[in-house]
Design a protein around this motif. Structure first.
Motif, short mmCIF file in Angstrom:
data_model
loop_
_atom_site.label_atom_id
_atom_site.label_comp_id
_atom_site.label_asym_id
_atom_site.label_seq_id
_atom_site.Cartn_x
_atom_site.Cartn_y
_atom_site.Cartn_z
N VAL A 1 0.56 -1.14 0.01
CA VAL A 1 0.31 -0.31 -0.29
C VAL A 1 0.89 1.20 0.20
N VAL A 2 2.37 1.54 0.69
CA VAL A 2 2.66 2.49 1.12
C VAL A 2 4.20 2.88 -0.17
N THR A 3 3.74 1.79 -0.96
CA THR A 3 4.76 2.16 -2.52
C THR A 3 3.59 2.13 -4.09
N ALA A 4 2.92 0.83 -3.73
CA ALA A 4 1.97 0.76 -5.10
C ALA A 4 1.47 2.58 -5.75
N GLY A 5 1.47 3.25 -4.26
CA GLY A 5 0.89 4.25 -5.55
C GLY A 5 1.68 4.96 -6.11
N GLN A 6 3.06 4.73 -6.20
CA GLN A 6 3.73 5.57 -7.60
C GLN A 6 3.41 4.97 -8.81
N THR A 7 2.43 4.23 -9.04
CA THR A 7 1.70 3.95 -10.12
C THR A 7 0.30 3.54 -10.85
N LEU A 8 0.12 3.10 -9.45
CA LEU A 8 -1.27 3.13 -9.08
C LEU A 8 -2.28 3.87 -8.55
N PRO A 9 -2.94 5.04 -9.58
CA PRO A 9 -3.68 6.43 -9.05
C PRO A 9 -4.61 6.06 -7.73
N LEU A 10 -5.10 5.06 -7.86
CA LEU A 10 -5.48 4.79 -6.54
C LEU A 10 -5.44 5.25 -5.47
N LEU A 11 -4.15 4.53 -5.08
CA LEU A 11 -3.33 4.33 -3.85
C LEU A 11 -2.43 5.62 -3.95
N ARG A 12 -2.35 6.71 -4.59
CA ARG A 12 -1.73 7.29 -5.18
C ARG A 12 -1.45 8.06 -3.55
N PRO A 13 -2.52 8.66 -2.32
CA PRO A 13 -2.15 9.61 -1.43
C PRO A 13 -1.87 8.82 -0.32
N LEU A 14 -1.66 7.09 -0.21
CA LEU A 14 -1.34 6.49 0.62
C LEU A 14 0.15 6.17 -0.15
N ALA A 15 1.44 6.48 -0.94
CA ALA A 15 2.48 6.15 -1.69
C ALA A 15 3.57 6.86 -0.56
N TRP A 16 3.32 6.94 1.16
CA TRP A 16 4.51 7.64 1.65
C TRP A 16 5.95 6.59 1.25
N LEU A 17 6.11 6.10 1.11
CA LEU A 17 7.24 5.00 0.95
C LEU A 17 7.90 5.47 0.03
N ALA A 18 7.16 5.68 -1.31
CA ALA A 18 7.55 4.89 -3.20
C ALA A 18 8.55 5.49 -3.21
N PRO A 19 10.03 5.59 -3.28
CA PRO A 19 10.62 6.26 -4.60
C PRO A 19 10.28 7.38 -4.95
N ARG A 20 9.63 7.42 -5.79
CA ARG A 20 8.52 8.58 -7.01
C ARG A 20 7.32 8.90 -6.60
N HIS A 21 7.09 9.71 -6.53
CA HIS A 21 5.61 10.59 -7.24
C HIS A 21 5.18 10.75 -8.09
N PRO A 22 4.10 10.65 -8.75
CA PRO A 22 3.46 11.15 -9.78
C PRO A 22 3.40 12.70 -10.40
N ASP A 23 3.06 12.78 -8.32
CA ASP A 23 2.68 14.50 -8.30
C ASP A 23 4.16 15.52 -8.13
N HIS A 24 5.26 14.75 -8.05
CA HIS A 24 6.43 15.65 -7.89
C HIS A 24 7.48 15.24 -9.26
N GLY A 25 7.08 15.93 -9.93
CA GLY A 25 7.92 16.63 -10.82
C GLY A 25 7.73 17.91 -12.08
N SER A 26 8.33 18.28 -13.01
CA SER A 26 8.40 19.35 -13.52
C SER A 26 7.30 19.01 -14.63
N GLN A 27 6.03 19.98 -14.82
CA GLN A 27 5.58 19.83 -16.14
C GLN A 27 4.68 19.00 -15.82
N GLY A 28 4.16 17.91 -13.87
CA GLY A 28 3.48 17.70 -14.01
C GLY A 28 3.76 16.41 -14.16
N LEU A 29 5.11 16.08 -14.30
CA LEU A 29 5.53 14.21 -14.70
C LEU A 29 6.86 14.53 -13.93
#
Lengths: 147, 375
Positions: B199-227
């Motif tokens: 649960v705390v890592t899958a959010g980096q690719t699974l939009p449903l779990l994005r708010p819980l991606a606390w330990l994911a090395p990447r976060h889809p919301d963090h990056g320039s130009q939205g990526l």
């Protein structure tokens, strides 16, 4: 040879074949000078598990068996410890890696998030026994229902 | 019969527990292996596959690579739990009883070592932390085969025990089998741990779990130009001099060359496509640019031709990439100039990058400078 034994032998043979394929990839297909470091790291992984992780787990188990009230809540605390340990292992790379140059890599506050998860688990492990214990509301309701 | 030098009080180091945890672990590793082979093939694009690579579904690689990283991470608590069930064997005396016993212990040793190292390599790779002195891609690929082979051998050797303990013994009143309750509690704990790390890592690719991606090395919301960005312009050593006077060269039967302005003047198409990195994160974006198929037609490329894409990037395994005929003619494959309503920035591949459906991120070449039609 009976059907099941033949199946087992076949499966084992396929397994050996695939291992040989992996060995080929490692020894022949990979860059020269790969095999020896990999063998060392393989050994290192086992040693790290057997001599660092195993004693830790055994020690944790030993403590768990001696905590007061452990009889009733040991299962819950064991689950909390397993979860906390697993989360910590999975978090270790993002916690320990030096800050990368690329800001979109490792963008979150991992120490805070990890600490939050540990606190949540600890709170859960404490709250459930309190609620369901003799003094707790849940415990009182359970006893009322039983009498 | 194991005579342990150390007395294990707990009774759950038994074949039943080992079988139940073992089958979860086996299932995770099998899915991980299959999705890993798919990822390898999609990146390597061997000749026999190049003409057959599917362009749909658009989210195909997102699914397979998401599963690959998720099952790999889930395998961590499962593996450690499985190893726990056989801790007494670590201490068994005598260590080796016969040649056959030695061989069996060796094969188990290979399985354990390969699985431990493989998961370790994968876990550090998704954080892009390379602390070992060999190629991640080569070794991760090789060890996967060693792992699966050793796993099949292990199952073959243990088949009788697995079969005997696959089903719970005839249901008994709870009191008569105290082990069963304790076992269920332990299994629940392992399941909870596995669920938690997922649960705390899958959010980096699974939009449903994005708010819980606390330990994911990447976060889809963090990056320039939205990526998020994988290789930055600095890491690719792109300099302003390279970009000044940039032209797109298209080599084919009717070669031509375009400036950025001319490229922008061609009819633009749009596509919403995800970037799916091999490291298991993905994020969708709105891309705008010229259809690759139209550029190829202008160059007189035959319909079944593949295309080589060359980047300004210095070094790196994916400085050039090949696009197979299916993707080359796919209307969703673009030479993108804009992302999410703005001009591509340097980190995202200014002035032009390839974007296509159902392909690993490494093949979505950035800083494109030349297209070569391949016979």
């Amino acid at each position: 040879m009976s059907g099941v034994r033949a199946l087992r032998a076949g499966l084992g043979a396929v397994g050996c074949l695939l291992m040989a394929v992996g060995g080929w990839f490692l020894l022949v297909d990979a860059r020269p000078g790969t095999a020896v470091p990999v063998a060392l790291w393989l050994a290192g992984a086992v040693l790290l598990h057997d001599f660092a992780l195993v004693p830790l787990v055994l020690a944790a188990g030993w403590v768990l068996y001696r905590l007061p009230g452990a009889g009733r809540w040991r299962g819950l605390w064991r689950a909390a410890l397993i979860t906390a340990g697993s989360l910590t292992l999975v978090a270790a790379p993002v916690l320990l890696r030096p800050t990368p140059a690329n800001p979109s890599l490792l963008p979150l506050d991992y120490p805070r998030n990890w600490a939050l998860l540990m606190v949540l688990l600890a709170a859960f492990a404490v709250a459930v026994p309190l609620a369901a214990g003799p003094a707790g509301a849940l415990g009182r309701r359970l006893r009322k229902g039983r009498s | 019969m194991v005579s342990a030098a150390v007395a294990f009080r707990g009774r759950l180091h038994d074949p039943r527990t080992a079988t139940v945890v073992g089958r979860w672990l086996g299932a995770a590793l099998l899915v991980c292996f299959v999705t890993g082979v798919i990822s390898h093939l999609l990146q390597e694009q061997p000749d026999w596959l190049l003409g057959r690579l599917p362009t749909r579904p658009v989210w195909g690689y997102r699914l397979t690579q998401g599963l690959h990283v998720a099952t790999g991470i889930a395998a961590v608590p499962l593996l450690l739990a499985k190893l726990w069930t056989v801790y007494p064997r670590l201490f068994q005396r005598p260590a080796v009883r016969s040649w056959r016993h030695a061989l069996e212990r060796l094969s188990v040793g290979v399985l354990v070592a390969a699985t431990l190292l493989e998961l370790f390599l994968g876990l550090l790779n998704i954080a892009q932390w390379y602390v070992w002195p060999f190629s991640f891609r080569q070794v991760h690929w090789a060890l996967a085969w060693v792992l699966v082979g050793a796993l099949l051998l292990h199952v073959a050797v243990k088949a009788p025990q697995i079969g005997a303990h696959w089903r719970r013994r005839r249901p008994q009143p709870e009191g008569a089998d105290p082990d069963e309750r304790d076992r269920r509690s332990l299994l629940l704990g392992v399941a909870a741990a596995t669920g938690a790390v997922t649960v705390v890592t899958a959010g980096q690719t699974l939009p449903l779990l994005r708010p819980l991606a606390w330990l994911a090395p990447r976060h889809p919301d963090h990056g320039s130009q939205g990526l998020p960005v994988n290789r930055t312009a600095a890491a690719a050593r792109i300099t302003p001099e390279m970009l000044r006077g940039w032209r797109l060269d298209v080599d084919g039967p009717r070669p031509f060359s375009l400036t950025l302005a001319e490229l922008g003047g061609l009819p633009q198409s749009r596509a919403v496509l995800p970037i799916t990195c091999v490291e298991g994160w993905s994020a969708s974006a709105l891309w705008e640019g010229v259809r690759l198929g139209e550029l190829l037609e202008r160059a007189g490329a035959p319909s079944g031709a593949a295309v080589r894409v060359v980047s300004l990037q210095q070094g790196g395994a994916f400085r050039t990439s090949v696009i197979g005929p299916g993707h080359a003619r796919d209307p969703l494959t673009l030479l993108a100039l804009r992302i999410n309503g703005g001009v591509l920035n340097a980190d995202h591949g200014y002035p032009a990058r390839v974007i296509s459906a159902n392909r690993p991120g490494v093949l979505q070449t950035k800083w494109v400078t030349r297209l070569e039609v391949l016979a």
